[in-house]
Design a protein around this motif. Sequence first.
Motif, PDB file in Angstrom:
ATOM      1  N   CYS A  92      -5.688   3.642   7.576  1.00 51.17           N
ATOM      2  CA  CYS A  92      -5.688   3.500   6.115  1.00 51.17           C
ATOM      3  C   CYS A  92      -6.659   2.379   5.703  1.00 51.17           C
ATOM      4  O   CYS A  92      -6.911   1.455   6.472  1.00 51.17           O
ATOM      5  CB  CYS A  92      -4.278   3.182   5.648  1.00 51.17           C
ATOM      6  SG  CYS A  92      -4.099   3.052   3.868  1.00 51.17           S
ATOM      7  N   CYS A  95       0.851  -1.189   0.000  1.00 52.91           N
ATOM      8  CA  CYS A  95       0.000   0.000   0.000  1.00 52.91           C
ATOM      9  C   CYS A  95       0.889   1.242   0.000  1.00 52.91           C
ATOM     10  O   CYS A  95       1.424   1.622   1.036  1.00 52.91           O
ATOM     11  CB  CYS A  95      -0.923   0.015   1.221  1.00 52.91           C
ATOM     12  SG  CYS A  95      -1.920   1.516   1.277  1.00 52.91           S
ATOM     13  N   CYS A 118       0.147   4.387   2.608  1.00 48.30           N
ATOM     14  CA  CYS A 118       0.620   4.477   4.000  1.00 48.30           C
ATOM     15  C   CYS A 118       1.974   3.793   4.151  1.00 48.30           C
ATOM     16  O   CYS A 118       2.436   3.573   5.267  1.00 48.30           O
ATOM     17  CB  CYS A 118      -0.403   3.837   4.941  1.00 48.30           C
ATOM     18  SG  CYS A 118      -0.550   2.059   4.745  1.00 48.30           S
ATOM     19  N   CYS A 136      -6.136  -0.046   3.788  1.00 49.98           N
ATOM     20  CA  CYS A 136      -5.501  -1.370   3.753  1.00 49.98           C
ATOM     21  C   CYS A 136      -5.555  -2.016   5.140  1.00 49.98           C
ATOM     22  O   CYS A 136      -5.720  -3.221   5.270  1.00 49.98           O
ATOM     23  CB  CYS A 136      -4.066  -1.259   3.261  1.00 49.98           C
ATOM     24  SG  CYS A 136      -2.919  -0.488   4.416  1.00 49.98           S
TER      25      CYS A 136
HETATM   26 ZN   LIG Z   1      -2.415   1.591   3.549  1.00 52.10          ZN
END
Ligand SMILES: [Zn+2]
Length: 327
Positions: free
Chosen positions: A117, A103, A106, A119
């Motif tokens: 986030c 990701c 972040c 994710c």
């Molecule tokens: Zn993330």
Amino acid sequence: MAYNRYIYDKAENVLSFRRQKAFQDAEERRQKIYSKLPRVREIERQLASTGFSAAKAVADGSSDIKTELSKLKETNQRLQTELRILLVKNGYTTADLEEQYICPLCTDHGFVDGRMCGCMKNLLREITFNELNSLSPLALARFDTFDLSYYPNTPDENGKVPRVRMEKIFNFCKNYAEEFDGHGKSVYMEGGTGLGKTHLSLAIANRVIERGFGVIYCSAPDILEKMRFGNFSKNFSRETLGHLEECDLLILDDLGTEFPNPFSSSCVYNLVNKRILLQKPTIMNTNLSHEQIKKFYTERFLSRMIGEQIYLTFIGKDVRITRGRMK
Ligand SMILES: [Zn+2]
């Protein structure tokens, strides 16, 4: 939605592993590139030193900071261009020298500017689902491993041919999984043990998961046992209950084999009722006949749980025994 510490810790571990892996992979790529193209490392060192020189020029209060800084900027740009061209010529990009995060938002830290986030949210959900599904043989049961030839092709005492009935049920389940959209009808599967209810439920679960939905499979006695011992055990919390209520598809296997009492009856009722209100489908399986299930649950339960669902009655002989004999 809030999660308990156990789930958080697991998520943090996954993220930390992802960061480590990103670093190690990048380090490997860098070493490979350096050994093939030593000039790359030289440029990187020079780039680092231009940054240092700029900081030094400012700190020293050189008489002509402006000229010095613009000279450094020029050198910096020249080096960057050289680096880019050199890498591209050899089939690389500048990104190959950097960490590649799963990701990038972040950089696999789970938070951006103090906010969780997306994710991390997905990860927490995924871990909760895996925890709940960990006891089921999810991987083994698929539509292509379901064998209709175990069902007798001759009429039973009621004049029904099990294989014909099961073929219909099989096709229904396959379509159900293919057309599942998160808001379809619930299904109630009834029939003796070993007739394939669990297999077909798991096959639906597998296909629906493949199609990107969140599915939780659990045996009714198991989940009720966890609910009974409070919502506060390691793997079971109020948040877990929230997932059971809100996941795209819930499969409750072995309904009616739990210890019958008003508590379990109302737990199952509340859970399934909540899902009906949210228009989330549930698949329920039971080995008990309609008459037997009546003894466990109230009329209210039956009309709500069974009345509004697609009703599948499995017939035949225990295919696990047939399978054993055929071997
Ligand atoms: Zn993330």
